[in-house]
Design a protein around this motif. Structure first.
Motif, PDB file in Angstrom:
ATOM      1  N   ARG A 182      63.986  17.749   5.428  1.00  0.00           N
ATOM      2  CA  ARG A 182      65.215  16.986   5.174  1.00  0.00           C
ATOM      3  C   ARG A 182      65.778  16.360   6.448  1.00  0.00           C
ATOM      4  N   VAL A 183      64.889  15.701   7.195  1.00  0.00           N
ATOM      5  CA  VAL A 183      65.282  14.967   8.396  1.00  0.00           C
ATOM      6  C   VAL A 183      64.691  13.567   8.315  1.00  0.00           C
ATOM      7  N   ASP A 184      65.237  12.651   9.105  1.00  0.00           N
ATOM      8  CA  ASP A 184      64.681  11.296   9.110  1.00  0.00           C
ATOM      9  C   ASP A 184      64.066  10.916  10.456  1.00  0.00           C
ATOM     10  N   CYS A 185      64.004  11.887  11.373  1.00  0.00           N
ATOM     11  CA  CYS A 185      63.363  11.623  12.655  1.00  0.00           C
ATOM     12  C   CYS A 185      63.001  12.942  13.319  1.00  0.00           C
ATOM     13  N   SER A 186      62.128  12.850  14.284  1.00  0.00           N
ATOM     14  CA  SER A 186      61.732  14.019  15.065  1.00  0.00           C
ATOM     15  C   SER A 186      61.224  13.520  16.413  1.00  0.00           C
ATOM     16  N   ALA A 187      60.994  14.447  17.308  1.00  0.00           N
ATOM     17  CA  ALA A 187      60.475  14.077  18.631  1.00  0.00           C
ATOM     18  C   ALA A 187      59.475  15.129  19.075  1.00  0.00           C
ATOM     19  N   CYS A 188      58.469  14.679  19.753  1.00  0.00           N
ATOM     20  CA  CYS A 188      57.511  15.571  20.385  1.00  0.00           C
ATOM     21  C   CYS A 188      57.823  15.543  21.877  1.00  0.00           C
ATOM     22  N   ILE A 189      58.355  16.633  22.369  1.00  0.00           N
ATOM     23  CA  ILE A 189      58.745  16.719  23.776  1.00  0.00           C
ATOM     24  C   ILE A 189      57.882  17.781  24.429  1.00  0.00           C
ATOM     25  N   ILE A 190      57.148  17.390  25.428  1.00  0.00           N
ATOM     26  CA  ILE A 190      56.252  18.319  26.119  1.00  0.00           C
ATOM     27  C   ILE A 190      56.627  18.315  27.595  1.00  0.00           C
ATOM     28  N   ALA A 191      56.833  19.488  28.154  1.00  0.00           N
ATOM     29  CA  ALA A 191      57.272  19.595  29.542  1.00  0.00           C
ATOM     30  C   ALA A 191      56.105  19.633  30.535  1.00  0.00           C
ATOM     31  N   CYS A 192      54.896  19.716  30.042  1.00  0.00           N
ATOM     32  CA  CYS A 192      53.733  19.856  30.926  1.00  0.00           C
ATOM     33  C   CYS A 192      53.362  18.521  31.575  1.00  0.00           C
ATOM     34  N   ASN A 193      52.911  18.605  32.821  1.00  0.00           N
ATOM     35  CA  ASN A 193      52.407  17.442  33.550  1.00  0.00           C
ATOM     36  C   ASN A 193      53.390  16.270  33.512  1.00  0.00           C
ATOM     37  N   THR A 194      54.617  16.564  33.897  1.00  0.00           N
ATOM     38  CA  THR A 194      55.701  15.592  33.857  1.00  0.00           C
ATOM     39  C   THR A 194      55.334  14.302  34.594  1.00  0.00           C
ATOM     40  N   PHE A 195      55.693  13.169  34.001  1.00  0.00           N
ATOM     41  CA  PHE A 195      55.404  11.841  34.545  1.00  0.00           C
ATOM     42  C   PHE A 195      53.913  11.657  34.815  1.00  0.00           C
ATOM     43  N   SER A 196      53.086  12.281  33.960  1.00  0.00           N
ATOM     44  CA  SER A 196      51.628  12.155  34.031  1.00  0.00           C
ATOM     45  C   SER A 196      51.044  12.684  35.329  1.00  0.00           C
ATOM     46  N   GLN A 197      51.751  13.582  35.982  1.00  0.00           N
ATOM     47  CA  GLN A 197      51.247  14.217  37.202  1.00  0.00           C
ATOM     48  C   GLN A 197      50.702  15.595  36.833  1.00  0.00           C
ATOM     49  N   ALA A 198      49.413  15.805  37.084  1.00  0.00           N
ATOM     50  CA  ALA A 198      48.784  17.076  36.741  1.00  0.00           C
ATOM     51  C   ALA A 198      49.401  18.213  37.556  1.00  0.00           C
TER      52      ALA A 198
END
Length: 94
Positions: free
Chosen positions: A46-62
């Protein structure tokens, strides 16, 4: 797709990666593709949106596993502090 400061090779890797959403009816998300399974999950919750938030490798930095684990834990604490509904189950693969 909009312009990005992420280098083209990394952006292509994101587009080629399947992002698994785990749960009772697992499915795979892909960047730039419509997902009927995600729409069904929205209806189920019963939602109209969601987000996938991942904290790993921030700003594409391994980062190493330890740094990623700490960032992931910090993100979980922040989302909990904001009383946001979260699923801590994650999986992704290329």
């Amino acid at each position: 797709m909009s312009e990005s400061s992420i280098d083209p090779g990394t952006a292509q890797a994101y587009r080629e990666t399947g992002y698994r959403v785990l749960g009772d009816a697992p499915f795979t998300l892909r960047v730039g593709q419509v997902s009927p399974a995600l729409a069904a999950a929205h209806r189920c919750h019963r939602v109209d949106c969601s987000a996938c938030i991942i904290a790993c490798n921030t700003f594409s930095q391994a980062l190493d596993d330890s740094a990623n684990a700490e960032r992931h834990a910090a993100l979980g604490r922040e989302l909990g502090r904001r009383s946001l509904a979260i699923s801590d189950r994650q999986s992704w693969r290329r």
